[in-house]
Design a protein around this motif. Structure first.
Motif, PDB file in Angstrom:
ATOM      1  N   GLY A   1       0.829  -1.196   0.000  1.00 37.54           N
ATOM      2  CA  GLY A   1       0.000   0.000   0.000  1.00 37.54           C
ATOM      3  C   GLY A   1       0.863   1.245   0.000  1.00 37.54           C
ATOM      4  N   ILE A   2       0.220   2.413  -0.102  1.00 37.35           N
ATOM      5  CA  ILE A   2       0.944   3.686  -0.165  1.00 37.35           C
ATOM      6  C   ILE A   2       0.201   4.753   0.640  1.00 37.35           C
ATOM      7  CG2 ILE A   2       1.735   5.559  -1.662  1.00 37.35           C
ATOM      8  CD1 ILE A   2       1.917   3.723  -3.934  1.00 37.35           C
ATOM      9  N   PHE A   3       0.966   5.572   1.357  1.00 40.36           N
ATOM     10  CA  PHE A   3       0.479   6.844   1.871  1.00 40.36           C
ATOM     11  C   PHE A   3       0.899   7.917   0.856  1.00 40.36           C
ATOM     12  CE2 PHE A   3       1.042   4.540   5.936  1.00 40.36           C
ATOM     13  CZ  PHE A   3      -0.193   4.792   6.534  1.00 40.36           C
ATOM     14  N   ASP A   4      -0.064   8.557   0.196  1.00 33.84           N
ATOM     15  CA  ASP A   4       0.242   9.675  -0.707  1.00 33.84           C
ATOM     16  C   ASP A   4      -0.003  10.968   0.074  1.00 33.84           C
ATOM     17  OD1 ASP A   4       0.695  11.387  -2.776  1.00 33.84           O
ATOM     18  OD2 ASP A   4      -1.167  10.950  -3.854  1.00 33.84           O
ATOM     19  N   ILE A   5       1.086  11.597   0.516  1.00 36.10           N
ATOM     20  CA  ILE A   5       1.013  12.757   1.405  1.00 36.10           C
ATOM     21  C   ILE A   5       1.173  14.027   0.574  1.00 36.10           C
ATOM     22  CG2 ILE A   5       2.073  13.884   3.403  1.00 36.10           C
ATOM     23  CD1 ILE A   5       3.177  10.913   4.011  1.00 36.10           C
ATOM     24  N   ASN A   6       0.133  14.861   0.535  1.00 30.12           N
ATOM     25  CA  ASN A   6       0.121  16.094  -0.247  1.00 30.12           C
ATOM     26  C   ASN A   6       0.375  17.274   0.691  1.00 30.12           C
ATOM     27  OD1 ASN A   6      -0.417  18.324  -1.790  1.00 30.12           O
ATOM     28  ND2 ASN A   6      -2.433  17.647  -2.500  1.00 30.12           N
ATOM     29  N   THR A   7       1.536  17.918   0.549  1.00 36.72           N
ATOM     30  CA  THR A   7       1.879  19.068   1.396  1.00 36.72           C
ATOM     31  C   THR A   7       1.619  20.394   0.673  1.00 36.72           C
ATOM     32  OG1 THR A   7       4.187  19.044   0.655  1.00 36.72           O
ATOM     33  CG2 THR A   7       3.638  17.732   2.605  1.00 36.72           C
ATOM     34  N   ARG A   8       0.931  20.314  -0.447  1.00 34.05           N
ATOM     35  CA  ARG A   8       0.583  21.474  -1.268  1.00 34.05           C
ATOM     36  C   ARG A   8       1.814  22.280  -1.640  1.00 34.05           C
ATOM     37  NH1 ARG A   8      -5.339  24.359  -0.464  1.00 34.05           N
ATOM     38  NH2 ARG A   8      -6.187  23.316  -2.293  1.00 34.05           N
ATOM     39  N   HIS A   9       1.953  23.513  -1.116  1.00 34.07           N
ATOM     40  CA  HIS A   9       3.058  24.374  -1.521  1.00 34.07           C
ATOM     41  C   HIS A   9       4.251  24.282  -0.581  1.00 34.07           C
ATOM     42  CE1 HIS A   9       0.082  25.846  -4.244  1.00 34.07           C
ATOM     43  NE2 HIS A   9      -0.671  26.347  -3.271  1.00 34.07           N
ATOM     44  N   HIS A  10       4.162  23.392   0.412  1.00 28.49           N
ATOM     45  CA  HIS A  10       5.273  23.229   1.360  1.00 28.49           C
ATOM     46  C   HIS A  10       6.229  22.163   0.833  1.00 28.49           C
ATOM     47  CE1 HIS A  10       3.246  25.647   4.441  1.00 28.49           C
ATOM     48  NE2 HIS A  10       2.134  24.986   4.131  1.00 28.49           N
ATOM     49  N   GLN A  11       7.365  22.599   0.309  1.00 28.48           N
ATOM     50  CA  GLN A  11       8.336  21.610  -0.173  1.00 28.48           C
ATOM     51  C   GLN A  11       8.943  20.853   1.008  1.00 28.48           C
ATOM     52  OE1 GLN A  11      11.338  23.203  -2.718  1.00 28.48           O
ATOM     53  NE2 GLN A  11      12.068  21.195  -3.397  1.00 28.48           N
ATOM     54  N   LYS A  12       9.064  21.547   2.138  1.00 24.54           N
ATOM     55  CA  LYS A  12       9.542  20.908   3.359  1.00 24.54           C
ATOM     56  C   LYS A  12       8.574  21.213   4.493  1.00 24.54           C
ATOM     57  CE  LYS A  12      14.509  20.772   2.441  1.00 24.54           C
ATOM     58  NZ  LYS A  12      15.864  21.169   2.944  1.00 24.54           N
ATOM     59  N   LEU A  13       8.327  20.219   5.328  1.00 29.22           N
ATOM     60  CA  LEU A  13       7.475  20.421   6.502  1.00 29.22           C
ATOM     61  C   LEU A  13       8.284  21.086   7.608  1.00 29.22           C
ATOM     62  CD1 LEU A  13       5.645  16.971   6.678  1.00 29.22           C
ATOM     63  CD2 LEU A  13       4.632  19.143   5.979  1.00 29.22           C
ATOM     64  N   PRO A  14       7.623  21.826   8.509  1.00 29.55           N
ATOM     65  CA  PRO A  14       8.310  22.321   9.703  1.00 29.55           C
ATOM     66  C   PRO A  14       8.941  21.151  10.452  1.00 29.55           C
ATOM     67  CG  PRO A  14       6.135  23.312   9.519  1.00 29.55           C
ATOM     68  CD  PRO A  14       6.207  22.253   8.466  1.00 29.55           C
ATOM     69  N   PRO A  15      10.082  21.359  11.111  1.00 29.33           N
ATOM     70  CA  PRO A  15      10.822  20.251  11.743  1.00 29.33           C
ATOM     71  C   PRO A  15       9.979  19.375  12.665  1.00 29.33           C
ATOM     72  CG  PRO A  15      12.137  22.240  11.780  1.00 29.33           C
ATOM     73  CD  PRO A  15      10.802  22.644  11.245  1.00 29.33           C
ATOM     74  N   HIS A  16       9.133  19.999  13.512  1.00 24.53           N
ATOM     75  CA  HIS A  16       8.348  19.183  14.454  1.00 24.53           C
ATOM     76  C   HIS A  16       7.291  18.359  13.728  1.00 24.53           C
ATOM     77  CE1 HIS A  16       5.873  22.832  14.024  1.00 24.53           C
ATOM     78  NE2 HIS A  16       4.838  22.090  14.392  1.00 24.53           N
ATOM     79  N   GLU A  17       6.717  18.901  12.635  1.00 27.04           N
ATOM     80  CA  GLU A  17       5.721  18.143  11.852  1.00 27.04           C
ATOM     81  C   GLU A  17       6.404  16.998  11.102  1.00 27.04           C
ATOM     82  OE1 GLU A  17       2.973  20.313   9.471  1.00 27.04           O
ATOM     83  OE2 GLU A  17       2.844  22.004  10.870  1.00 27.04           O
ATOM     84  N   HIS A  18       7.575  17.286  10.564  1.00 28.06           N
ATOM     85  CA  HIS A  18       8.326  16.245   9.852  1.00 28.06           C
ATOM     86  C   HIS A  18       8.676  15.094  10.797  1.00 28.06           C
ATOM     87  CE1 HIS A  18      10.927  14.534   6.788  1.00 28.06           C
ATOM     88  NE2 HIS A  18      11.896  14.422   7.693  1.00 28.06           N
ATOM     89  N   LYS A  19       9.039  15.445  12.039  1.00 28.71           N
ATOM     90  CA  LYS A  19       9.379  14.432  13.044  1.00 28.71           C
ATOM     91  C   LYS A  19       8.161  13.574  13.380  1.00 28.71           C
ATOM     92  CE  LYS A  19      11.443  13.922  17.658  1.00 28.71           C
ATOM     93  NZ  LYS A  19      11.970  14.661  18.840  1.00 28.71           N
TER      94      LYS A  19
END
Length: 527
Positions: free
Chosen positions: A452-470
């Motif tokens: 299976g796959i998680f397709d994660i769409n962050t829209r215009h955020h090429q990188k997530l904030p550090p705490h969200e990425h963690k």
């Protein structure tokens, strides 16, 4: 690295919008600089040869099993195989056989209870025997296969009958693997197999068939702790059988089949005093025919329901089920069990993904949407799989479980090719589609391939904030751990390991609890 993984590594390394000249220079550099020592080359060749030998052996033993399993029941009788093997080399290897049989039975609850060899157990048995012989194991396996092949003869008619029956059994599993977690195609495939076999190999019998699953009796607990709920049946019997409930205090032999774990055959129901007739419109003088009740076993050899067949709709005099028919119907019950538990496992995986998304969404508002896809068998000749869209969640916590999930084919979804590349390589893919950034993360099975796959769409955020990425990384790690646990529990001979009482009570129906269990364990390790 396999080929898709290597290609993805190179694409990630060079990045997007790179010139063809730079790519050619990189390829030339790798060709020039990549060196392989003689020791590495030999090790790689040995690994390839070992994989090839194991694959070849598996095919050889599967073919031998099918030749012995004339009725396509899915099992061989251990004592029958053992009796033939005792004549190997004129009985000179009896001690090796005894040790191998003892070792096999100590490892397999199924064998100690029923004495039946599945294809996997059959292969293990021969490998254990070969390990007891002196000399090379591959040579010993070849000698055993050659010996057993000469000890069974089949006519052309039997061969054709076996091939046809195996195709029907294959259709049942294929229905489970391409149904979008729906049981209806599986029920249809089961009843089609039974009806066509009765017509082709059962003297054109007219049969009724039905499936009932064991459930906790919450309706009338004074009538027994469990009941049988009839969840599916042949079309003509639906008005009388579908959704009926059989309690333990009612007439019938179904609970005897459940408790004994063995098929019960009533050749003439009119001579049996303990038969429950659902069709009350049928006159008593017409209640004639044969009845067969087969227990449905899970991978741990526990009964979870029954598959029933009868010939009450057939007005012919001789409608008794023959032994080869009963053996095949056991094969159908086994195929249904595998298909049923494949879908149950998929449902549990989807439940854990819902729990994972519930945990993630409030913690990562920069994630616009997460879509969950599962891999299914494809009908395209070029690509052997498709993706089915199952769940979508957004950053407000709203989730949609798609009741009629859309099927994505590669050739029709070029802009979503990153999803298929993620499946091919079983690695994370990052890309931009119409100016929106996507992270495709595989959910892997026990062999490391993506299921299976998680397709994660962050829209215009090429990188997530550090705490969200963690938090995203933690969610993905725990989801994978919980998924692996669910898949391990579906394997043969492995009892579930319960940690939380809620898991035990729910019997893994609420698989989302597993996700929180792994979160809790991770927290304990960090403290």
């Amino acid at each position: 690295l396999n080929l898709p993984q290597f290609v993805q590594l190179m694409e990630t390394f060079v990045g997007e919008n790179i010139s063809l000249l730079i790519v050619k220079r990189l390829i030339a550099f790798i060709k020039e600089e990549y060196k392989q020592t003689e020791e590495e080359r030999k090790e790689q060749l040995e690994k390839v040869h070992r994989i090839f030998r194991l694959a070849q052996r598996k095919l050889l033993l599967e073919a031998l099993f099918e030749k012995w399993d004339i009725s396509a029941s899915g099992f061989l009788d251990l004592e029958e195989v053992d009796a033939v093997l005792n004549t190997f080399k004129e009985g000179m290897e009896k001690e090796a056989l005894r040790k191998a049989k003892k070792h096999l039975c100590s490892r397999s609850r199924q064998l100690s209870r029923g004495g039946k060899l599945s294809p996997k157990a059959f292969q293990t048995f021969l490998e254990l025997i070969a390990a007891e012989f002196t000399g090379k194991e591959d040579e010993a396996i070849d000698n055993l296969v050659e010996f057993l092949t000469t000890r069974v003869e089949r006519s052309d008619r039997e061969h054709l009958q076996s091939l046809t029956r195996r195709q029907w059994l294959h259709n049942i599993q294929q229905a489970a693997e391409s149904s979008g977690a729906s049981m209806e195609p599986v029920y249809k495939a089961v009843f089609t197999a039974l009806s066509q076999d009765a017509e082709a190999h059962g003297d054109n019998k007219k049969i009724s068939a039905y499936i009932a699953l064991l459930e906790e009796n919450r309706l009338s607990p004074e009538r027994g702790q469990i009941l049988l709920h009839y969840v599916a049946c042949t079309t003509d019997d639906a008005p009388y059988v579908l959704n009926q409930i059989l309690y333990k205090d009612m007439k019938g032999v179904s609970f005897a089949a459940v408790e004994e774990g063995k098929p019960i055959h009533v050749p003439r129901v009119q001579l049996h005093e303990n038969i429950h007739f659902w069709n009350y419109d049928r006159p008593e003088e017409e209640r004639k025919g044969s009845l067969l009740v087969l227990p449905l076993h899970d991978a741990h050899w526990r009964v979870f329901g029954i598959l029933g067949l009868d010939t009450l709709r057939d007005q012919c005099e001789n409608t008794v089920f023959l032994s080869h028919e009963i053996s095949f119907y056991q094969g159908v019950s086994h195929a249904f069990s595998k298909a049923y538990h494949h879908i149950c496992t998929l449902e549990n995986v989807l439940q854990l993904t819902v729990a994972a998304l519930d945990w993630l969404c409030p913690r990562a508002p920069s994630i616009h949407t997460v879509t969950v896809y599962v891999v299914e068998l494809g009908k395209d000749k070029t690509w052997n799989y498709a993706l089915r869209k199952m769940i979508t969640a957004d950053n407000t916590g709203q989730k949609e479980a798609h009741s009629s999930p859309a099927l994505l084919l590669r050739k029709e979804n070029l802009l979503r090719d990153y999803l298929f590349k993620c499946i091919d390589s079983s690695e994370v893919m990052c890309t931009s589609v119409h100016g929106e950034y996507h992270i495709a993360v595989p959910l892997r099975d026990l062999s490391g391939e993506a299921l299976g796959i998680f397709d994660i769409n962050t829209r215009h955020h090429q990188k997530l904030p550090p705490h969200e990425h963690k938090d995203l990384q933690k969610m993905l790690k725990m989801a994978q751990a919980a998924c692996s646990e669910i898949l391990k529990m579906s394997l043969e001979e492995r009892e579930p390991t319960y940690v939380l009482e809620a898991e035990h009570m729910a019997n893994l129906r609420h698989a989302g609890i597993l996700f929180h269990r792994f979160m809790l364990q991770d927290l304990r390790e960090c403290v």
